[in-house]
Each structure stands twice: as structure tokens, then as C-alpha cells.
Design a protein around this motif. Structure first.
Motif, PDB file in Angstrom:
ATOM      1  N   ASN A   2       7.290 -11.515  16.913  1.00 38.84           N
ATOM      2  CA  ASN A   2       8.223 -11.150  15.855  1.00 38.84           C
ATOM      3  C   ASN A   2       7.664  -9.968  15.057  1.00 38.84           C
ATOM      4  OD1 ASN A   2      10.245 -13.631  15.915  1.00 38.84           O
ATOM      5  ND2 ASN A   2       8.186 -14.489  16.102  1.00 38.84           N
ATOM      6  N   ASN A   3       8.308  -9.674  13.937  1.00 35.44           N
ATOM      7  CA  ASN A   3       7.873  -8.549  13.103  1.00 35.44           C
ATOM      8  C   ASN A   3       7.784  -8.954  11.632  1.00 35.44           C
ATOM      9  OD1 ASN A   3       7.820  -6.138  15.042  1.00 35.44           O
ATOM     10  ND2 ASN A   3       9.842  -7.015  15.423  1.00 35.44           N
ATOM     11  N   PRO A   4       6.865  -9.861  11.289  1.00 37.26           N
ATOM     12  CA  PRO A   4       6.734 -10.263   9.888  1.00 37.26           C
ATOM     13  C   PRO A   4       6.161  -9.129   9.040  1.00 37.26           C
ATOM     14  CG  PRO A   4       4.921 -11.151  11.169  1.00 37.26           C
ATOM     15  CD  PRO A   4       5.865 -10.516  12.156  1.00 37.26           C
ATOM     16  N   ARG A   5       6.256  -9.312   7.724  1.00 37.39           N
ATOM     17  CA  ARG A   5       5.707  -8.320   6.805  1.00 37.39           C
ATOM     18  C   ARG A   5       4.206  -8.133   7.026  1.00 37.39           C
ATOM     19  NH1 ARG A   5       5.637  -9.685   0.481  1.00 37.39           N
ATOM     20  NH2 ARG A   5       7.917  -9.476   0.699  1.00 37.39           N
TER      21      ARG A   5
ATOM     22  N   TYR B 218      15.611 -16.018   4.801  1.00 35.53           N
ATOM     23  CA  TYR B 218      14.851 -14.881   4.291  1.00 35.53           C
ATOM     24  C   TYR B 218      14.996 -13.684   5.232  1.00 35.53           C
ATOM     25  CZ  TYR B 218      12.387 -18.644   1.781  1.00 35.53           C
ATOM     26  OH  TYR B 218      12.082 -19.740   1.021  1.00 35.53           O
ATOM     27  N   LYS B 219      14.840 -12.503   4.669  1.00 40.37           N
ATOM     28  CA  LYS B 219      14.734 -11.315   5.506  1.00 40.37           C
ATOM     29  C   LYS B 219      13.377 -11.336   6.199  1.00 40.37           C
ATOM     30  CE  LYS B 219      15.289  -8.556   2.046  1.00 40.37           C
ATOM     31  NZ  LYS B 219      15.411  -7.311   1.241  1.00 40.37           N
ATOM     32  N   GLU B 220      13.333 -10.791   7.402  1.00 39.42           N
ATOM     33  CA  GLU B 220      12.062 -10.813   8.132  1.00 39.42           C
ATOM     34  C   GLU B 220      10.980 -10.041   7.391  1.00 39.42           C
ATOM     35  OE1 GLU B 220      10.506 -10.854  12.697  1.00 39.42           O
ATOM     36  OE2 GLU B 220      12.133  -9.462  12.222  1.00 39.42           O
ATOM     37  N   THR B 221      11.368  -9.018   6.670  1.00 37.59           N
ATOM     38  CA  THR B 221      10.391  -8.238   5.904  1.00 37.59           C
ATOM     39  C   THR B 221       9.815  -9.020   4.723  1.00 37.59           C
ATOM     40  OG1 THR B 221      12.249  -7.265   4.694  1.00 37.59           O
ATOM     41  CG2 THR B 221      11.327  -5.986   6.535  1.00 37.59           C
ATOM     42  N   ASP B 222      10.357 -10.204   4.450  1.00 38.03           N
ATOM     43  CA  ASP B 222       9.832 -11.048   3.377  1.00 38.03           C
ATOM     44  C   ASP B 222       8.932 -12.166   3.901  1.00 38.03           C
ATOM     45  OD1 ASP B 222      11.108  -9.640   1.356  1.00 38.03           O
ATOM     46  OD2 ASP B 222      12.904 -10.893   1.418  1.00 38.03           O
ATOM     47  N   ILE B 223       8.768 -12.240   5.225  1.00 33.79           N
ATOM     48  CA  ILE B 223       7.975 -13.325   5.821  1.00 33.79           C
ATOM     49  C   ILE B 223       6.530 -12.858   6.037  1.00 33.79           C
ATOM     50  CG2 ILE B 223       7.669 -14.840   7.813  1.00 33.79           C
ATOM     51  CD1 ILE B 223      10.694 -14.712   8.257  1.00 33.79           C
TER      52      ILE B 223
ATOM     53  N   ILE C 172      -3.283 -10.942  -3.513  1.00 34.93           N
ATOM     54  CA  ILE C 172      -1.943 -10.518  -3.937  1.00 34.93           C
ATOM     55  C   ILE C 172      -1.527  -9.252  -3.194  1.00 34.93           C
ATOM     56  CG2 ILE C 172      -0.541  -9.704  -5.862  1.00 34.93           C
ATOM     57  CD1 ILE C 172      -2.133 -11.505  -7.703  1.00 34.93           C
ATOM     58  N   SER C 173      -2.427  -8.290  -3.104  1.00 37.45           N
ATOM     59  CA  SER C 173      -2.100  -7.068  -2.361  1.00 37.45           C
ATOM     60  C   SER C 173      -1.982  -7.351  -0.871  1.00 37.45           C
ATOM     61  CB  SER C 173      -3.162  -5.988  -2.609  1.00 37.45           C
ATOM     62  OG  SER C 173      -4.432  -6.414  -2.156  1.00 37.45           O
ATOM     63  N   SER C 174      -2.752  -8.317  -0.364  1.00 39.92           N
ATOM     64  CA  SER C 174      -2.654  -8.684   1.048  1.00 39.92           C
ATOM     65  C   SER C 174      -1.286  -9.262   1.376  1.00 39.92           C
ATOM     66  CB  SER C 174      -3.741  -9.702   1.415  1.00 39.92           C
ATOM     67  OG  SER C 174      -5.028  -9.138   1.320  1.00 39.92           O
ATOM     68  N   LEU C 175      -0.722 -10.021   0.451  1.00 45.40           N
ATOM     69  CA  LEU C 175       0.588 -10.629   0.663  1.00 45.40           C
ATOM     70  C   LEU C 175       1.724  -9.625   0.543  1.00 45.40           C
ATOM     71  CD1 LEU C 175       0.089 -13.884  -1.437  1.00 45.40           C
ATOM     72  CD2 LEU C 175       0.369 -13.787   1.050  1.00 45.40           C
ATOM     73  N   GLY C 176       1.517  -8.598  -0.247  1.00 49.38           N
ATOM     74  CA  GLY C 176       2.595  -7.665  -0.565  1.00 49.38           C
ATOM     75  C   GLY C 176       2.847  -6.630   0.499  1.00 49.38           C
ATOM     76  N   ASN C 177       3.772  -5.715   0.189  1.00 52.61           N
ATOM     77  CA  ASN C 177       4.126  -4.654   1.133  1.00 52.61           C
ATOM     78  C   ASN C 177       3.012  -3.619   1.233  1.00 52.61           C
ATOM     79  OD1 ASN C 177       6.756  -5.523   1.875  1.00 52.61           O
ATOM     80  ND2 ASN C 177       7.441  -4.986  -0.176  1.00 52.61           N
TER      81      ASN C 177
ATOM     82  N   SER D 212       2.706  -5.837  13.217  1.00 50.04           N
ATOM     83  CA  SER D 212       2.632  -5.900  11.754  1.00 50.04           C
ATOM     84  C   SER D 212       1.214  -5.579  11.266  1.00 50.04           C
ATOM     85  CB  SER D 212       3.012  -7.299  11.275  1.00 50.04           C
ATOM     86  OG  SER D 212       4.263  -7.690  11.789  1.00 50.04           O
ATOM     87  N   PRO D 213       1.077  -5.190   9.993  1.00 47.22           N
ATOM     88  CA  PRO D 213      -0.264  -5.053   9.403  1.00 47.22           C
ATOM     89  C   PRO D 213      -1.006  -6.383   9.436  1.00 47.22           C
ATOM     90  CG  PRO D 213       1.396  -4.023   8.002  1.00 47.22           C
ATOM     91  CD  PRO D 213       2.143  -4.793   9.053  1.00 47.22           C
TER      92      PRO D 213
END
Length: 272
Positions: free
Chosen positions: A166-169, A142-147, A267-272, A213-214
């Protein structure tokens, strides 16, 4: 009469002192098992879940096996690296994936050392370092922005640690604590010198200051395991624009997922 009362009082004080010493000795020698209430599974144990999964075993530098379960969905929106609470193993915690896969997320749920099919012994530093192995496993696919890193209860310490490296989403923390000393002081205030007494710390307050990360935190005000104020204290270390904090006034330590606020925001918490 006075002498007899003094003798009786002395005996009572001696009994109290002996009981106190016995209690503190028990807590000191057994604290690893109290903090990490693991259960074990035979290595040939067959997991049964209602959705596609792959059992993943990773080997550490000190030859410890780390067991995890990787649940997958078609065309995932991302993947959740899930660090569970202090009791049970993947035969129980694997079920948590059902909640997240319906939102079209893959999930990797992991068992710490001594849990389930994972081997080794309780060692705080090594257990923290283990988190990077699982993260690196996901980076291969996976891309790190997807973790999304997700921690619940004791798992929030491990989740915060790996997010700090690291730099997860996102970093999502359910019922987090400032550190274990903060919890111990509130639970065992009668024990002196707790700062010298406690062997396991999980200093989330230190790790979180290095998270870029957020961060999303969910905490119930009626939590009797991890006091709400410990989660608030942790949150106060973050810049306001990095943090989303959801307070659930009626939730306790075990039922946050049952409340509308959690379900309406996850759902919004998981998203970008």
C-alpha cells in the motif's frame, strides 16, 4: 586406564549428542510458540481503557476472527495502524494507544491469529495476508495519506509487509530485524542447517524493498532481543532519502519510549 578414559569420553559425547538432538528437536517443534508467544482471552472479555474505543472484529476468508481495538480522538491528525510485539494480547497492548492519542492520533491496535480474542492457528502467510484486512478497514474511514503503519519487534515484519502492498503516509519501525533467519543465526549459531530448520521467516528484507513510503526506524544499541546490527542491515536496503534512522545508544529492546530522542522526534515521525 586409557581405555577407561576413552569409554568415559565416549559416554560424555553421547550425552552431549543426545542433549543437542533433544534441544534442536524442541526448538523445531515449538518454534511457532517461541516466535509467537500469544495469550488468549475469552470472547466475552471486557476491555477497560481510559479513553474512547470501539472493539473491531474482522472475519477472514478462512473464517478466522481477527480482533482489534480502535481508539479515537476528536479531530484526529491521522490514524496509526499498530502491530505489537510477540508476547501478550490487547488487554496489555491496548495501553500503547495512550501514548499516541495524546498527540491527537486515532490508533488501531490489532491482535494476530491465536492472540487474545483472535482465533485460527499460526500460519505465516495467512497472518501476513490478514494485515490487509485491517488496512482496508481503515481505508473506509480515513484517507490513505492519513494512515501511519507502526510495527514493534515481531510486528515490524507485519508492518513492513502491509506497507509494501500500500501507500501509507509513513512506516515506523521500532526495533526491526532483517528477517527471522538473521536473528536465529545470531541466537542459535550452534544449530546447523538453520536455513532448512526455520519454518517462520518474516522476510522484512524482501518486503522493505517494495515500500514506497518514508520509513522511520528506532533501534537501541543495547537491544539483546533483536540485535542492533539486524536493524541496521535492514535500513541499508533503503535509499537514504527515504529513511530516517534513530540510534539510541543506551536503549534496550523494551525501553526506547523512555528516551528523550524518541519523545522529541516521534511527533515529526508521525507527521507529513
Amino acid at each position: 586406564m586409557k581405555k577407561k578414559l576413552l569409554m568415559t569420553g565416549g559416554v560424555i559425547l553421547l550425552i552431549v549428542a543426545v542433549l543437542f538432538i533433544a534441544f534442536t528437536s524442541y526448538i523445531y517443534t515449538k518454534q511457532e510458540r517461541i516466535v509467537f508467544a500469544s495469550s488468549q482471552l475469552p470472547f466475552d472479555y471486557y476491555f477497560e481503557f481510559d479513553q474512547p474505543y470501539e472493539e473491531v472484529n474482522l472475519t477472514t476468508e478462512d473464517n478466522v476472527n481477527l480482533n482489534s481495538i480502535h481508539f479515537t480522538v476528536p479531530n484526529p491528525k491521522g490514524v496509526i495502524l499498530y502491530f505489537h510485539g510477540n508476547a501478550g494480547d490487547l488487554s496489555r497492548w491496548g495501553e500503547v494507544a495512550n501514548y499516541f492519542t495524546r498527540f491527537e492520533y486515532d490508533v488501531l491496535v490489532v491482535d494476530y491469529r491465536t492472540y487474545g480474542k483472535s482465533t485460527g492457528v499460526i500460519d505465516e502467510q495467512k497472518m501476513l495476508e490478514d494485515t490487509q484486512l485491517w488496512y482496508d478497514y481503515l481505508l473506509k474511514n480515513y484517507k490513505e495519506t492519513d494512515i501511519v503503519v507502526y510495527g514493534r519487534s515481531i510486528g515490524t515484519g507485519f508492518a513492513t509487509y502491509v506497507a509494501s502492498k500500500n501507500n501509507p503516509r509513513k512506516l515506523i519501525l521500532e526495533t526491526p530485524f532483517y528477517n527471522l533467519l538473521d536473528i536465529a543465526k545470531q541466537k542459535f549459531s550452534i544449530i546447523p542447517f538453520l536455513d532448512k530448520f526455520l519454518k517462520i521467516r518474516l522476510n522484512s528484507n524482501s518486503y522493505i524493498t517494495r515500500v514506497k513510503s518514508p520509513v522511520v526506524i528506532y533501534h537501541g544499541k543495547k537491544d539483546q532481543i533483536v540485535p542492533y546490527n539486524s536493524g541496521v542491515k535492514l535500513a541499508e536496503l533503503l535509499p537514504k532519502d527515504q529513511l530516517t534512522f534513530y540510534t539510541l545508544p543506551e536503549a534496550n529492546h523494551h525501553n526506547i519510549v523512555l528516551f528523550p530522542l524518541y519523545n522529541e522526534t516521534i511527533i515529526s515521525s508521525l507527521g507529513n
